[in-house]
Design a protein around this motif. Structure first.
Motif, PDB file in Angstrom:
ATOM      1  N   LEU A 155     -18.839  63.499  31.797  1.00 21.64           N
ATOM      2  CA  LEU A 155     -20.055  62.789  31.404  1.00 21.64           C
ATOM      3  C   LEU A 155     -20.150  62.625  29.897  1.00 21.64           C
ATOM      4  CD1 LEU A 155     -22.673  64.375  33.844  1.00 21.64           C
ATOM      5  CD2 LEU A 155     -21.634  62.103  33.972  1.00 21.64           C
ATOM      6  N   ALA A 156     -19.779  63.689  29.142  1.00 22.98           N
ATOM      7  CA  ALA A 156     -19.817  63.589  27.687  1.00 22.98           C
ATOM      8  C   ALA A 156     -18.807  62.564  27.184  1.00 22.98           C
ATOM      9  CB  ALA A 156     -19.550  64.961  27.071  1.00 22.98           C
ATOM     10  N   SER A 157     -17.605  62.582  27.773  1.00 20.27           N
ATOM     11  CA  SER A 157     -16.586  61.603  27.355  1.00 20.27           C
ATOM     12  C   SER A 157     -17.044  60.187  27.672  1.00 20.27           C
ATOM     13  CB  SER A 157     -15.265  61.897  28.055  1.00 20.27           C
ATOM     14  OG  SER A 157     -14.799  63.192  27.740  1.00 20.27           O
ATOM     15  N   ALA A 158     -17.642  60.002  28.849  1.00 17.92           N
ATOM     16  CA  ALA A 158     -18.139  58.678  29.209  1.00 17.92           C
ATOM     17  C   ALA A 158     -19.241  58.224  28.253  1.00 17.92           C
ATOM     18  CB  ALA A 158     -18.646  58.684  30.650  1.00 17.92           C
ATOM     19  N   GLY A 159     -20.111  59.175  27.869  1.00 15.56           N
ATOM     20  CA  GLY A 159     -21.167  58.818  26.924  1.00 15.56           C
ATOM     21  C   GLY A 159     -20.613  58.422  25.576  1.00 15.56           C
ATOM     22  N   VAL A 160     -19.631  59.193  25.062  1.00 13.87           N
ATOM     23  CA  VAL A 160     -19.026  58.858  23.768  1.00 13.87           C
ATOM     24  C   VAL A 160     -18.296  57.535  23.843  1.00 13.87           C
ATOM     25  CG1 VAL A 160     -17.295  59.576  22.084  1.00 13.87           C
ATOM     26  CG2 VAL A 160     -18.861  61.264  23.062  1.00 13.87           C
ATOM     27  N   LEU A 161     -17.537  57.324  24.931  1.00 19.44           N
ATOM     28  CA  LEU A 161     -16.818  56.064  25.083  1.00 19.44           C
ATOM     29  C   LEU A 161     -17.779  54.894  25.205  1.00 19.44           C
ATOM     30  CD1 LEU A 161     -14.125  54.606  25.443  1.00 19.44           C
ATOM     31  CD2 LEU A 161     -14.284  55.072  27.899  1.00 19.44           C
ATOM     32  N   MET A 209     -17.975  51.795  22.651  1.00 16.69           N
ATOM     33  CA  MET A 209     -17.836  50.413  23.093  1.00 16.69           C
ATOM     34  C   MET A 209     -19.065  49.594  22.728  1.00 16.69           C
ATOM     35  SD  MET A 209     -16.033  50.866  26.840  1.00 16.69           S
ATOM     36  CE  MET A 209     -15.988  49.095  27.090  1.00 16.69           C
ATOM     37  N   TRP A 210     -20.224  50.201  22.796  1.00 17.78           N
ATOM     38  CA  TRP A 210     -21.435  49.487  22.401  1.00 17.78           C
ATOM     39  C   TRP A 210     -21.422  49.170  20.912  1.00 17.78           C
ATOM     40  CZ3 TRP A 210     -25.219  46.714  24.259  1.00 17.78           C
ATOM     41  CH2 TRP A 210     -26.357  46.500  23.483  1.00 17.78           C
ATOM     42  N   GLN A 211     -20.986  50.113  20.078  1.00 18.27           N
ATOM     43  CA  GLN A 211     -20.890  49.863  18.647  1.00 18.27           C
ATOM     44  C   GLN A 211     -19.870  48.777  18.351  1.00 18.27           C
ATOM     45  OE1 GLN A 211     -23.874  51.551  17.689  1.00 18.27           O
ATOM     46  NE2 GLN A 211     -22.639  51.638  15.831  1.00 18.27           N
ATOM     47  N   ALA A 212     -18.722  48.846  19.057  1.00 15.67           N
ATOM     48  CA  ALA A 212     -17.710  47.808  18.844  1.00 15.67           C
ATOM     49  C   ALA A 212     -18.221  46.444  19.280  1.00 15.67           C
ATOM     50  CB  ALA A 212     -16.422  48.167  19.596  1.00 15.67           C
ATOM     51  N   TYR A 213     -18.986  46.438  20.382  1.00 11.69           N
ATOM     52  CA  TYR A 213     -19.527  45.166  20.875  1.00 11.69           C
ATOM     53  C   TYR A 213     -20.553  44.586  19.921  1.00 11.69           C
ATOM     54  CZ  TYR A 213     -21.959  41.901  23.955  1.00 11.69           C
ATOM     55  OH  TYR A 213     -22.538  40.786  24.489  1.00 11.69           O
ATOM     56  N   MET A 214     -21.380  45.435  19.345  1.00 12.28           N
ATOM     57  CA  MET A 214     -22.463  44.963  18.496  1.00 12.28           C
ATOM     58  C   MET A 214     -22.017  44.709  17.058  1.00 12.28           C
ATOM     59  SD  MET A 214     -25.012  44.597  20.478  1.00 12.28           S
ATOM     60  CE  MET A 214     -26.296  44.337  19.250  1.00 12.28           C
ATOM     61  N   GLU A 215     -21.037  45.447  16.561  1.00  7.88           N
ATOM     62  CA  GLU A 215     -20.689  45.378  15.148  1.00  7.88           C
ATOM     63  C   GLU A 215     -19.413  44.580  14.877  1.00  7.88           C
ATOM     64  OE1 GLU A 215     -20.541  49.273  13.541  1.00  7.88           O
ATOM     65  OE2 GLU A 215     -22.642  49.737  13.978  1.00  7.88           O
ATOM     66  N   THR A 216     -18.490  44.490  15.836  1.00  3.81           N
ATOM     67  CA  THR A 216     -17.262  43.743  15.608  1.00  3.81           C
ATOM     68  C   THR A 216     -17.527  42.263  15.838  1.00  3.81           C
ATOM     69  OG1 THR A 216     -15.935  45.610  16.339  1.00  3.81           O
ATOM     70  CG2 THR A 216     -14.862  43.462  16.287  1.00  3.81           C
ATOM     71  N   PRO A 217     -17.296  41.410  14.841  1.00  7.06           N
ATOM     72  CA  PRO A 217     -17.537  39.974  15.039  1.00  7.06           C
ATOM     73  C   PRO A 217     -16.542  39.389  16.044  1.00  7.06           C
ATOM     74  CG  PRO A 217     -17.408  40.543  12.699  1.00  7.06           C
ATOM     75  CD  PRO A 217     -16.903  41.723  13.470  1.00  7.06           C
ATOM     76  N   TRP A 218     -17.036  38.892  17.121  1.00  6.90           N
ATOM     77  CA  TRP A 218     -16.189  38.221  18.099  1.00  6.90           C
ATOM     78  C   TRP A 218     -17.039  37.228  18.871  1.00  6.90           C
ATOM     79  CZ3 TRP A 218     -16.432  38.291  23.534  1.00  6.90           C
ATOM     80  CH2 TRP A 218     -17.439  39.085  24.058  1.00  6.90           C
TER      81      TRP A 218
END
Length: 325
Positions: free
Chosen positions: A27-33, A37-46
């Motif tokens: 559960l902790a690994s899933a939360g960190v992942l 992924m949310w940070q990459a989705y929101m912050e990486t321009p694509w």
């Protein structure tokens, strides 16, 4: 008589801790992942809203006439300088011959007028009047102007004759060819189009909320819907303007303002130009293909810090004008 319970009977069994710990770790690994992924989705321009584009040269004849040769085929590659269309040259050859004859006639008239003016200029005032001398000198000047006009007409006739052969101005592909040999080509009307094969680029339409993470020179990853390969390119520019619907007036000249919800603000999309660095032979580019574009933020600054030359497109903004005294 008293009876004794067997050992351990009536006690709660002790559960092993290992499965619980494994579950918590998962559960902790899933939360960190998920957070990553949310940070990459929101912050990486694509963006998935990308389009392959290219410059299209519209071949328009500058003279009118019947098409006698059309050596190109639809979707065929042509080199710069290859003949695309040949217009019937007979009328323009005759026009050139007439223009050359007019030049010869004007030259003969000029020589005669200059000789007459020269003879009268050498006579004394007793043999010829001043008025007559001026009249013949003016006639020579007019003949010189007529000769220059005839030369200009001849040059125009030569130019029109050369324009009966239309060559490709770029390397590219003939597309949507509808003309045929025997058709009448009209001056100023398109006959065919050539897609410049050296001008392909990708426009990625990014939301304005991620533009602060895009810089000219950044590395871009481009995935085409038609091919599995991922192409690499670099950002060469960011669009400096998009259409504003609210600026269009209605029939009465009044401003047309679209109603919006105050709690919802849709991010505008701005085009970002990406030039592809290398296109493998297995990929056939065509203007209009759909592409997904992602930007490696900070790659331009990283290249500059490693001693790489700054890209030409990443020029500094023009200086602000100094205030008036």
């Amino acid at each position: 008589m008293t009876t004794t319970n067997p050992a351990g009977e009536g006690q709660t069994p002790r559960r092993p801790l290992l499965p619980v710990l494994l579950t918590l770790c998962v559960l902790a690994s899933a939360g960190v992942l998920g957070w990553w992924m949310w940070q990459a989705y929101m912050e990486t321009p694509w963006t998935r809203d990308g389009t392959v584009r290219a410059y299209v040269v519209t071949v328009t004849p500058q003279v009118s006439g019947r098409i006698v040769e059309l050596p190109v085929k639809d979707d065929r590659y042509v080199h710069k300088g290859d003949v695309l269309v040949v217009i019937e040259p007979d009328d323009y050859q005759i026009a050139l011959a007439n223009a050359e004859a007019a030049v010869a006639r004007a030259k003969a008239d000029l020589d005669n007028k200059q000789a007459e003016a020269q003879r009268r200029a050498e006579l004394t005032a007793i043999a010829v009047s001043k008025e007559e001398q001026q009249s013949f000198a003016a006639g020579a000047d007019m003949a010189a102007a007529a000769y220059q006009q005839a030369q200009a007409n001849r040059d125009q006739a030569k130019l029109n004759l050369s324009r009966t052969r239309i060559v490709s101005p770029v390397n590219g592909y003939v597309t949507n060819l509808l003309a045929q040999a025997g058709d009448f080509a009209t001056s100023g009307q398109r006959v065919l189009s050539v897609v410049d094969s050296d001008s392909f680029w990708v426009d990625g339409y990014f939301e304005e909320s991620v533009l602060n993470g895009i810089r000219p020179g950044d590395t871009a990853k481009v995935s085409l819907m038609a091919y599995p390969e991922t192409l690499t390119g670099h950002v060469t520019g960011i669009g400096r303007g998009i259409a504003i619907p609210n600026t269009q007036p209605d029939g009465l000249g009044l401003a047309t303002v679209n109603p919006v919800f105050t709690w919802v603000r849709l991010a505008q999309r701005v085009p970002v130009r990406v030039v592809l660095d290398d296109v493998p032979p297995s990929v056939t580019l065509a203007a209009g293909l759909t592409a997904t574009v992602s930007i490696v933020s900070g790659s331009a600054s990283a290249n500059a810090s490693q001693g790489g030359a700054a890209p030409v497109e990443a020029a500094a903004a023009p200086p602000k004008p100094s205030p008036a005294p």
